[in-house]
Design a protein around this motif. Structure first.
Motif, mmCIF file in Angstrom:
data_model
loop_
_atom_site.group_PDB
_atom_site.id
_atom_site.type_symbol
_atom_site.label_atom_id
_atom_site.label_comp_id
_atom_site.label_asym_id
_atom_site.label_seq_id
_atom_site.Cartn_x
_atom_site.Cartn_y
_atom_site.Cartn_z
ATOM 1 N N HIS A 256 -2.520 23.296 3.500
ATOM 2 C CA HIS A 256 -2.655 21.965 2.918
ATOM 3 C C HIS A 256 -2.152 20.903 3.891
ATOM 4 O O HIS A 256 -2.814 19.888 4.136
ATOM 5 N N GLU B 98 -7.030 0.260 1.281
ATOM 6 C CA GLU B 98 -6.492 1.210 0.318
ATOM 7 C C GLU B 98 -5.924 2.392 1.093
ATOM 8 O O GLU B 98 -6.421 2.745 2.163
ATOM 9 N N ALA B 99 -4.837 2.955 0.569
ATOM 10 C CA ALA B 99 -4.178 4.058 1.264
ATOM 11 C C ALA B 99 -4.688 5.378 0.704
ATOM 12 O O ALA B 99 -5.144 5.448 -0.433
ATOM 13 N N TYR B 100 -4.625 6.419 1.519
ATOM 14 C CA TYR B 100 -4.928 7.766 1.021
ATOM 15 C C TYR B 100 -3.700 8.289 0.298
ATOM 16 O O TYR B 100 -2.590 8.194 0.797
ATOM 17 N N ARG B 101 -3.916 8.838 -0.888
ATOM 18 C CA ARG B 101 -2.794 9.360 -1.655
ATOM 19 C C ARG B 101 -2.087 10.493 -0.923
ATOM 20 O O ARG B 101 -0.868 10.598 -0.960
ATOM 21 N N GLU B 102 -2.873 11.349 -0.291
ATOM 22 C CA GLU B 102 -2.268 12.568 0.245
ATOM 23 C C GLU B 102 -2.047 12.540 1.736
ATOM 24 O O GLU B 102 -1.347 13.392 2.258
ATOM 25 N N PHE B 103 -2.692 11.599 2.432
ATOM 26 C CA PHE B 103 -2.553 11.576 3.879
ATOM 27 C C PHE B 103 -1.719 10.369 4.249
ATOM 28 O O PHE B 103 -2.200 9.241 4.302
ATOM 29 N N ASP B 104 -0.438 10.592 4.487
ATOM 30 C CA ASP B 104 0.454 9.505 4.869
ATOM 31 C C ASP B 104 -0.077 8.866 6.128
ATOM 32 O O ASP B 104 -0.586 9.546 7.010
ATOM 33 N N SER B 105 0.045 7.552 6.184
ATOM 34 C CA SER B 105 -0.312 6.775 7.371
ATOM 35 C C SER B 105 -1.817 6.703 7.619
ATOM 36 O O SER B 105 -2.232 6.304 8.685
ATOM 37 N N LEU B 106 -2.648 7.086 6.651
ATOM 38 C CA LEU B 106 -4.087 6.842 6.796
ATOM 39 C C LEU B 106 -4.558 5.871 5.709
ATOM 40 O O LEU B 106 -4.101 5.943 4.570
ATOM 41 N N TYR B 107 -5.457 4.975 6.099
ATOM 42 C CA TYR B 107 -5.938 3.915 5.199
ATOM 43 C C TYR B 107 -7.430 3.719 5.412
ATOM 44 O O TYR B 107 -7.951 4.011 6.487
ATOM 45 N N LEU C 296 0.832 -1.206 0.000
ATOM 46 C CA LEU C 296 0.000 0.000 0.000
ATOM 47 C C LEU C 296 0.866 1.255 0.000
ATOM 48 O O LEU C 296 0.591 2.211 -0.725
ATOM 49 N N ARG D 242 1.310 4.248 -2.726
ATOM 50 C CA ARG D 242 1.159 5.673 -2.431
ATOM 51 C C ARG D 242 2.326 6.460 -3.024
ATOM 52 O O ARG D 242 2.118 7.525 -3.617
ATOM 53 N N TRP E 121 -8.479 10.338 -4.425
ATOM 54 C CA TRP E 121 -8.059 10.273 -3.036
ATOM 55 C C TRP E 121 -7.337 8.991 -2.635
ATOM 56 O O TRP E 121 -6.624 8.970 -1.640
ATOM 57 N N THR F 147 -5.276 5.026 -3.277
ATOM 58 C CA THR F 147 -4.481 4.100 -4.083
ATOM 59 C C THR F 147 -5.348 2.869 -4.340
ATOM 60 O O THR F 147 -6.374 2.696 -3.692
#
Lengths: 324, 454
Positions: B252, B400-409, A306, A310, B371, B373
């Motif tokens: 941002h 699925e991971a958030y493209r812009e928010f590292d460490s959030l899924y 994942l 990203r 938003w 991956t």
């Protein structure tokens, strides 16, 4: 005595003349022994006669378009006839044979094999609907409806008639025989193998936790179709099997490549894998139960994928992403 | 039944955009205006409303989001001045487009006196949907916060007056009642019984003395006059942070930081509350213990034709969906259990029923390509042979991971019991915007709590 045979482009005999003399004149004019209605043939084009050694020889009588051996491109004025390779004048192929020309030995009429094939066809013809109905029955969760059994069967039947009809037509055109039963057997075997594969793949996806068998089902479908096509082509005509093989392989590779591309683009558009996670009765499980800790270790490894996704998404903002 | 559920959808937010205007169209405007006008016609209070409204116009604002190139508005909301040097409060969702896409959108205010000018976002509070903006004004009249409301001591039934610019029709005031804080809610919100309409987002709701008690934020879809306010003390706190320069200039990055802070608090609170066992058929299944879940049951026994497998489901949903962008509302938690059994179907047919019910269906809070991956899944049979209470399970984990928010899924976990061939429990846990390790620990507790009780 000399036999003169006029051949079609596909080397089939269109007409055959028996000449009693030792010399034959061939051309478009009415003073010939054999008249050929080909505008590219001269009025007096060819003479076939026996030379001093007793061999049959064909000789060009000074035509405009000349004389050629088989599909050769060099013009000949004199050809020693061997009874095998045809001679072309204008756009007509000719073959000259003597009464002593050896023919193939008599073949046995394959009457017994035909009955075996018929039995085989009946068996296949019964097992395909049986498997199909079983499949419908095992996934029937609402009220049973006769139409839900009949419509897939009708679909298979219609497809089969179309497919077999197409190939028998080709056989009739190119080899002169319909070969209906053989084409039918090939088509039915193909359908049977595919529906068996389908069942096995679903079983593997569940019992061995091996979803790839089901995900890449289209590869199996195309491969089976390619084998069926090759067998049908071979039945239509036995000439140049390697060429047909390569052709079918190329088409197979193209079909698989296009569908793989299409699927991967659909996945990158929707972000969802197209995997139906089919469940079967618990008793069919073959793999041992995984320990909970081990399972969650596997889940932890998924995080690396994942995070790599990203990073990849951030590197290609064109794919809907935003530049930071 | 659906109307009773607490589903905050986009339409509930009171900012108004072009799409909404078009969708609501004339029917909305023409038909709803007389009804809205009828609401404040309570005779005894009208004098109070008149007095409040007379003082309000120079302090009330309409906040417009404009497409920078076209110079035309794409969405509108309300706001109000809280300081003489031009600081004003509105909702985060009113200014979110300009915060997220500063190159495409810009903000403008229009006051009741006809003045207008540029607006700059200084700070926002994502969790409470508030933003503080700077206007090019000084020496302006402004609103003060109500001390009683800040201390949470307003009596239930107190009259409150809500102001804003609904549907771009002009500044209005509407009267309603304070009904205490919303119960069973993760976020602290005031339950205000009064008419709030699209476009009033970010406007103030004031007491009879004209002090701010809350900020208009949302209505209950399908409800009548059921509206929600953000308590004034959150606005006061945010204002203090701006005064103390305790804000980040990189808006941002601030969204990502505040979202992560909000969801980590949320999942911490969810984990602390834990699960309590509930009986579902012949299984014991985990239900959330936290009070801010809304649980409903569902059954298929009354269906026609009579279903051949009976399905009894309970599902719980948190009301924690957080507005991040116009196309992303995330942070909701969902749990569901479906107990399925049959006496008519054979085991293969029963498995086909379970197949249909156990597909992963990862529900994102917004459009995938913008938003998230791609979804990744893992599945296996899980269980321990020597524990009779714990059924063996088929578990599917999709993330699925958030493209812009590292460490959030976003996570979806589905467990199907495998101990019987014509009876099963399908349990689902869906977590939005969660940290991966927190999700694993919650998922593990969830799976362990699925037990047999015959």
């Amino acid at each position: 005595m000399i036999w003169v045979e006029i051949l079609t482009r596909h080397r089939e005999i269109a007409a055959r003349f028996r000449i009693h003399g030792s010399e034959v004149y061939i051309g478009r004019g009415y003073d010939n022994d054999v008249i050929i209605d080909d505008p590219h043939v001269a009025a007096q084009h060819l003479r076939v006669f026996r030379d001093e050694t007793g061999q049959l020889v064909a000789e060009d009588l000074g035509s405009l378009n000349g004389m050629f051996l088989d599909s050769g491109r060099s013009r000949q004025t004199r050809i020693v006839v061997d009874g095998g390779r045809p001679i072309r004048i204008g756009q007509t192929w000719l073959r000259f044979r003597e009464t002593s020309h050896a023919v193939e030995p008599e073949r046995v009429v394959p009457s017994e094999r035909r009955s075996v094939a018929a039995v085989l066809a009946i068996l296949l013809g019964l097992s395909i609907p049986a498997i199909e109905c079983l499949e419908v029955w095992l996934t029937q969760t609402s009220e049973p409806r006769v139409s839900s059994y009949l419509s897939p069967l009708l679909l298979i039947l219609a497809g089969m008639i179309g497919w077999v009809g197409f190939w028998t037509l080709l056989s009739r055109i190119f080899s002169g025989r319909l070969r209906f039963l053989s084409h039918l057997l090939i088509a039915m075997a193909g359908v049977l193998v595919f529906s068996l594969y389908d069942q096995v793949a679903q079983f593997l996806a569940f019992a061995w936790t091996f979803p790839a068998a089901s995900t890449y089902q289209y590869v199996a479908l195309w491969s089976i179709l390619a084998v069926v096509c090759f067998l049908d082509l071979r039945l239509v005509g036995r000439a140049r099997p390697w060429l047909k093989g390569i052709l079918v392989l190329l088409l197979l590779a193209a079909a698989i490549a296009v569908q793989t591309l299409q699927l991967s683009e659909a996945v990158s558009d929707s972000g969802r894998q197209f995997t139906a996670r089919r469940l079967l009765p618990p008793a069919l499980r073959l793999v041992p139960l995984r320990d909970e800790s081990a399972f969650f270790e596997d889940i932890e490894k998924l995080k690396l994928t994942l995070d790599a996704d990203r990073v990849k998404a951030a590197a290609s903002p064109v794919n809907g992403g935003r530049a930071p | 039944m659906l109307s009773r559920r607490w589903i905050f959808e986009l339409g509930d937010w009171l900012a108004i955009s072009l799409v909404q205007m078009l969708r609501a169209g004339l029917a909305w405007l023409v038909m709803s205006v007389p009804a809205a006008m009828a609401a404040p016609a309570v005779p005894e209070a009208s004098s109070a409303a008149q007095a409040i409204y007379a003082a309000a116009p120079q302090r009330l604002l309409q906040i417009r989001t404009l497409v920078a190139d076209a110079g035309r508005q794409t969405s509108i909301g309300s706001g109000f001045l809280v300081a003489a040097d031009g600081l004003a409060i509105t909702n985060y969702h009113v200014v979110s487009q300009a915060v997220l896409e500063p190159r495409t959108f810009r903000l403008e205010y229009a006051a009741a006196d006809g003045s207008h000018g540029d607006v700059r976002v200084l700070a926002f509070d994502l969790a409470n949907d508030l933003a503080i903006v700077q206007l090019d004004k000084d020496d302006a009249a402004f609103f003060s916060f109500d001390e009683v409301a800040m201390a949470g001591r307003l009596p239930q039934g107190e009259r409150l007056y809500s102001m804003g610019n609904p549907l771009d029709l002009g500044f209005t005031i509407s009267e309603g009642t304070y009904n205490g804080l919303v119960g069973h809610s993760y976020n602290e919100r005031i339950h205000f019984t009064g008419a709030l309409n699209p476009g009033m987002s970010g406007g103030p709701t004031v007491t009879g003395e004209g002090f701010v008690a809350g900020v208009n934020v949302a209505t209950q879809r399908g409800g009548q006059l059921v509206s929600f306010l953000v308590p004034a003390r959150f606005a006061a706190t945010l204002l203090r942070r701006v005064r103390d320069h305790d804000t980040s200039p990189d808006l941002h990055a601030e969204i990502a930081r505040q979202l992560a802070t909000f969801t980590s608090g949320l999942y911490q609170s969810f984990a602390d509350g834990g699960f309590r066992p509930t009986q579902v058929g012949s299984y014991r299944a985990p239900e959330p213990a936290a009070p801010w879940f809304d649980c409903w049951a569902n059954t298929n026994v009354d269906e026609t034709p009579k279903p051949r497998a009976s399905i009894n489901s309970t599902s719980c949903r948190s009301d924690t969906g957080l507005f991040v962008a116009a196309d992303l509302t995330t942070g909701a938690i969902q749990l569901s259990h479906s107990y399925v059994r049959t006496s008519e179907l054979n085991s293969f047919q029963f498995a086909a029923v379970l197949t249909r019910m156990s597909q992963p269906r990862l529900v994102g809070g917004g459009p995938f390509r913008k938003w998230y991956t791609p979804e990744r899944c893992h599945e296996d049979f899980v269980g321990a042979a020597n524990e009779p209470d714990h059924p063996s399970l088929r578990v599917i984990w999709c993330a699925e991971a958030y493209r812009e928010f590292d460490s959030l899924y976003d996570i979806a976990l589905i467990a199907v019991t495998q101990d019987h061939d014509r009876e099963a429990l399908i349990s689902r846990l869906s977590l939005q915007a969660v940290g991966y390790d927190e999700a694993i620990s919650l998922g593990r507790r969830f799976i362990e709590a699925v037990q047999v009780s015959r």
